[in-house]
Design a protein around this motif. Structure first.
Motif, mmCIF file in Angstrom:
data_model
loop_
_atom_site.group_PDB
_atom_site.id
_atom_site.type_symbol
_atom_site.label_atom_id
_atom_site.label_comp_id
_atom_site.label_asym_id
_atom_site.label_seq_id
_atom_site.Cartn_x
_atom_site.Cartn_y
_atom_site.Cartn_z
ATOM 1 N N PHE A 70 -12.279 0.990 5.799
ATOM 2 C CA PHE A 70 -11.775 -0.326 5.386
ATOM 3 C C PHE A 70 -12.478 -1.396 6.217
ATOM 4 C CE2 PHE A 70 -8.222 2.684 4.782
ATOM 5 C CZ PHE A 70 -8.070 2.565 3.409
ATOM 6 N N MET A 108 -5.814 8.099 1.320
ATOM 7 C CA MET A 108 -4.815 7.246 0.667
ATOM 8 C C MET A 108 -5.054 7.174 -0.832
ATOM 9 S SD MET A 108 -3.889 4.233 3.374
ATOM 10 C CE MET A 108 -4.956 4.432 4.781
ATOM 11 N N PRO A 135 1.586 0.656 9.618
ATOM 12 C CA PRO A 135 1.179 1.907 10.254
ATOM 13 C C PRO A 135 0.371 2.798 9.321
ATOM 14 C CG PRO A 135 3.557 1.865 9.832
ATOM 15 C CD PRO A 135 3.044 0.497 9.548
ATOM 16 N N GLY A 136 -0.878 2.994 9.689
ATOM 17 C CA GLY A 136 -1.757 3.882 8.935
ATOM 18 C C GLY A 136 -2.378 3.274 7.700
ATOM 19 N N GLY A 137 -1.951 2.094 7.291
ATOM 20 C CA GLY A 137 -2.489 1.466 6.085
ATOM 21 C C GLY A 137 -3.838 0.814 6.351
ATOM 22 N N TYR A 160 -4.123 -1.423 9.459
ATOM 23 C CA TYR A 160 -3.493 -0.721 10.589
ATOM 24 C C TYR A 160 -3.636 -1.491 11.893
ATOM 25 C CZ TYR A 160 -2.580 3.470 13.521
ATOM 26 O OH TYR A 160 -2.097 4.396 14.411
ATOM 27 N N CYS A 162 1.598 6.158 -2.372
ATOM 28 C CA CYS A 162 1.696 7.564 -1.958
ATOM 29 C C CYS A 162 2.222 8.432 -3.098
ATOM 30 C CB CYS A 162 2.563 7.709 -0.717
ATOM 31 S SG CYS A 162 4.315 7.737 -0.999
ATOM 32 N N ASN A 194 0.803 -1.219 0.000
ATOM 33 C CA ASN A 194 0.000 0.000 0.000
ATOM 34 C C ASN A 194 0.841 1.276 0.000
ATOM 35 O OD1 ASN A 194 -2.802 1.193 0.500
ATOM 36 N ND2 ASN A 194 -1.611 2.106 2.153
ATOM 37 N N VAL A 195 1.990 1.235 0.649
ATOM 38 C CA VAL A 195 2.797 2.449 0.783
ATOM 39 C C VAL A 195 3.268 2.978 -0.575
ATOM 40 C CG1 VAL A 195 5.093 1.427 1.064
ATOM 41 C CG2 VAL A 195 4.502 3.477 2.338
ATOM 42 N N GLU A 196 3.329 2.076 -1.546
ATOM 43 C CA GLU A 196 3.761 2.491 -2.893
ATOM 44 C C GLU A 196 2.743 3.420 -3.552
ATOM 45 O OE1 GLU A 196 6.508 1.627 -4.725
ATOM 46 O OE2 GLU A 196 7.429 0.256 -3.278
ATOM 47 N N PRO A 201 8.848 5.130 -0.630
ATOM 48 C CA PRO A 201 9.350 4.501 -1.848
ATOM 49 C C PRO A 201 10.408 5.368 -2.534
ATOM 50 C CG PRO A 201 6.947 4.461 -1.766
ATOM 51 C CD PRO A 201 7.402 5.350 -0.649
ATOM 52 N N SER A 223 2.522 -3.331 5.004
ATOM 53 C CA SER A 223 3.215 -2.375 4.131
ATOM 54 C C SER A 223 3.686 -1.154 4.927
ATOM 55 C CB SER A 223 2.265 -1.926 3.018
ATOM 56 O OG SER A 223 2.928 -1.050 2.136
ATOM 57 N N HIS A 264 0.622 9.833 2.244
ATOM 58 C CA HIS A 264 1.404 8.710 2.760
ATOM 59 C C HIS A 264 0.650 8.094 3.935
ATOM 60 C CE1 HIS A 264 4.530 6.351 4.697
ATOM 61 N NE2 HIS A 264 5.239 6.460 3.575
ATOM 62 N N GLN A 265 0.542 6.780 3.940
ATOM 63 C CA GLN A 265 -0.298 6.102 4.934
ATOM 64 C C GLN A 265 0.119 6.447 6.366
ATOM 65 O OE1 GLN A 265 0.453 1.921 3.932
ATOM 66 N NE2 GLN A 265 1.823 1.787 5.696
ATOM 67 N N TYR A 266 1.401 6.691 6.584
ATOM 68 C CA TYR A 266 1.853 6.991 7.939
ATOM 69 C C TYR A 266 1.228 8.283 8.461
ATOM 70 C CZ TYR A 266 4.762 7.622 12.016
ATOM 71 O OH TYR A 266 5.176 7.811 13.299
ATOM 72 N N TYR A 267 0.946 9.221 7.562
ATOM 73 C CA TYR A 267 0.366 10.490 7.984
ATOM 74 C C TYR A 267 -1.133 10.385 8.294
ATOM 75 C CZ TYR A 267 4.510 13.310 6.882
ATOM 76 O OH TYR A 267 5.755 13.873 6.876
ATOM 77 N N VAL A 268 -1.798 9.335 7.858
ATOM 78 C CA VAL A 268 -3.253 9.259 8.030
ATOM 79 C C VAL A 268 -3.654 9.209 9.509
ATOM 80 C CG1 VAL A 268 -5.312 7.902 7.530
ATOM 81 C CG2 VAL A 268 -3.636 8.353 5.724
ATOM 82 N N PRO A 269 -3.078 8.303 10.326
ATOM 83 C CA PRO A 269 -3.421 8.355 11.750
ATOM 84 C C PRO A 269 -2.953 9.631 12.437
ATOM 85 C CG PRO A 269 -2.016 6.458 11.269
ATOM 86 C CD PRO A 269 -2.246 7.154 9.985
ATOM 87 N N GLU A 300 6.698 -6.493 2.806
ATOM 88 C CA GLU A 300 5.567 -5.629 2.478
ATOM 89 C C GLU A 300 4.240 -6.394 2.574
ATOM 90 O OE1 GLU A 300 6.372 -2.242 2.723
ATOM 91 O OE2 GLU A 300 5.177 -2.021 0.908
ATOM 92 N N ASN A 340 1.070 15.926 2.021
ATOM 93 C CA ASN A 340 2.246 15.320 2.646
ATOM 94 C C ASN A 340 3.220 16.388 3.141
ATOM 95 O OD1 ASN A 340 1.494 12.567 2.363
ATOM 96 N ND2 ASN A 340 2.079 12.624 0.193
ATOM 97 N N ILE A 388 9.035 14.411 2.765
ATOM 98 C CA ILE A 388 8.893 13.272 1.852
ATOM 99 C C ILE A 388 9.569 13.523 0.497
ATOM 100 C CG2 ILE A 388 6.684 13.972 0.824
ATOM 101 C CD1 ILE A 388 5.763 11.023 1.225
#
Lengths: 115, 279
Positions: free
Chosen positions: A96, A60, B193-195, B198, A7, A3-5, B153, B235, A65-70, B231, A14, B63
């Motif tokens: 989700f 997303m 984290p955050g995905g 989560y 972003c 999923n991180v890809e 990435p 991820s 970036h998923q890390y920033y969502v929470p 991943e 961001n 980023i």
């Protein structure tokens, strides 16, 4: 890859989140003038509305970036005792449902295993 | 010449300090026992300095400009960063740095074709703060933090992390001072984290990875534990195990797995390991 890809490294949200986390004055603006703050950082209307609506899936999908969502959710809900029973969980449950249900099922299974 | 006297790794999930008691009592006891054992072994090794490796979590660099590795070169390190202290349930801490050795790592790394960014005022989130809380609470050991990109990435591969670890080990051994150095890796195990996942951990992956460490066959681990596999197990988070692979490169043989907990409440597969033989 994962999923991180997804972003978008060029997305204004961001850049805004990097700045907001480091600056107490910007965090105060978040609470009083989120729309103005978003405008200053060049966010699109869709980005602003996804933040305002606290919607992890839309964030997303837009490339946050998923890390920033929470972290976005913590700016609304607060920072302490960020447990699985928090409002954050409810946001993820709405965004989700299948993944979150699977996670909660796993947690229940682990608890049963412990007896 | 300097000597590497210990190598160990532990999860740095924020729940380990921020909401520790939300996990089942059994997990709490395991975590307490395992971190106490890490601390006991660390004290027995008598290091002068901890070289601590962790994901940066998009804190020190934006980023659009994320270095692969960054060395903190300050005289003194202060954490957690303001945004993180309440979340981690931690008071501010101060740990003396080792600017001489830290600058040597940056410059000697460059001579060996390893690009290391540096910061004189590094900020700390859970990655450095949680292990410091458990392993160096009285700031007895000097700290050289090395943050790394595990989440933006392109995420580096395990093979690359191992190569960096070998070079880092050579650089540390080349330091002309008498320092005794402990390499401490932080992060992992499975989490996203955050995905979308989560609130989930991948216990099967975690136990498989820890078994690879127990086997002590580095080549097998690097062949089997690809970035794609990490991943798939979460991820943007499980790849924090790249820090463990940097530390692995400074060791030989099997690791002692002190504990494993599939601790969803802490938001991460949670584990603690110590290596007995150092390269």
């Amino acid at each position: 890859m994962g999923n991180v890809e997804r972003c978008d490294k060029t997305l204004p949200t961001n850049a805004m989140m990097y700045a907001v986390r480091k600056d107490a004055a910007l965090r105060a603006r978040w609470r009083t003038d989120l729309e103005g703050l978003a405008r200053e950082f060049g966010l699109s209307r869709a980005e602003y509305e996804a933040i305002r609506d606290k919607d992890p899936r839309r964030l997303m999908d837009l490339g946050v970036h998923q890390y920033y969502v929470p972290q976005i959710l913590r700016l609304f809900f607060g920072n302490a005792q960020n447990s699985n029973s928090s409002e954050t969980l409810e946001c993820y449950r709405r965004a989700f449902p299948a993944e979150t249900a699977q996670a909660l099922e796993l947690q229940a299974r682990l608890e049963r295993r412990r007896g | 010449m300097a000597e590497i006297v210990a190598a160990m790794a532990m999860t740095h999930s924020p729940g380990l300090t921020g909401w520790f008691t939300r996990a089942p009592e059994d997990d709490q006891q395991q975590a307490r026992r395992a971190t106490a054992e890490m601390r006991r072994r660390l004290e027995a090794a008598r290091p002068d300095v901890l070289v601590m490796l962790s994901n940066d979590h998009l804190l020190n660099w934006p980023i659009n400009n994320v270095p692969e590795y960054t060395v903190g070169i300050a005289d003194e390190h202060v954490g957690p960063a303001d945004w993180f202290d309440e979340w981690l349930g931690m008071e501010k801490y101060r740990v003396p740095g080792h600017p001489g050795l830290a600058r040597f790592i940056v410059n000697e790394g460059a001579r060996r074709r390893l690009a290391l960014a540096w910061l004189s005022e590094m900020q700390f989130d859970d990655g450095i703060s949680v292990p410091t809380h458990y392993l160096n609470p009285d700031a007895r050991f000097r700290l050289i933090p090395i943050t790394m990109n595990c989440t933006v990435p392109p995420i580096p591969t395990p093979a690359r992390a191992y190569e960096v670890g070998r070079t880092l080990g050579d650089v540390l051994h080349a330091w002309p001072g008498p320092e005794r150095i402990a390499v401490v890796a932080t992060g992992g195990l499975s989490h996203e984290p955050g995905g979308p996942r989560y609130f989930w951990v991948d216990e099967e992956f975690d136990r498989w990875f820890l078994d690879l460490l127990k086997r002590g066959d580095h080549a097998a681990l690097l062949a089997e534990c690809t970035l794609e596999r990490m991943e798939a197990a979460g991820s943007g988070g499980t790849a924090e195990l790249l820090a463990w692979i940097v530390a692995l490169a400074c060791t030989r043989g099997p690791a002692d797995v002190l504990a494993y907990m599939p601790a969803i409440a802490w938001r991460s597969g949670t584990g603690m390991v110590v290596w007995n033989e150092l390269a």
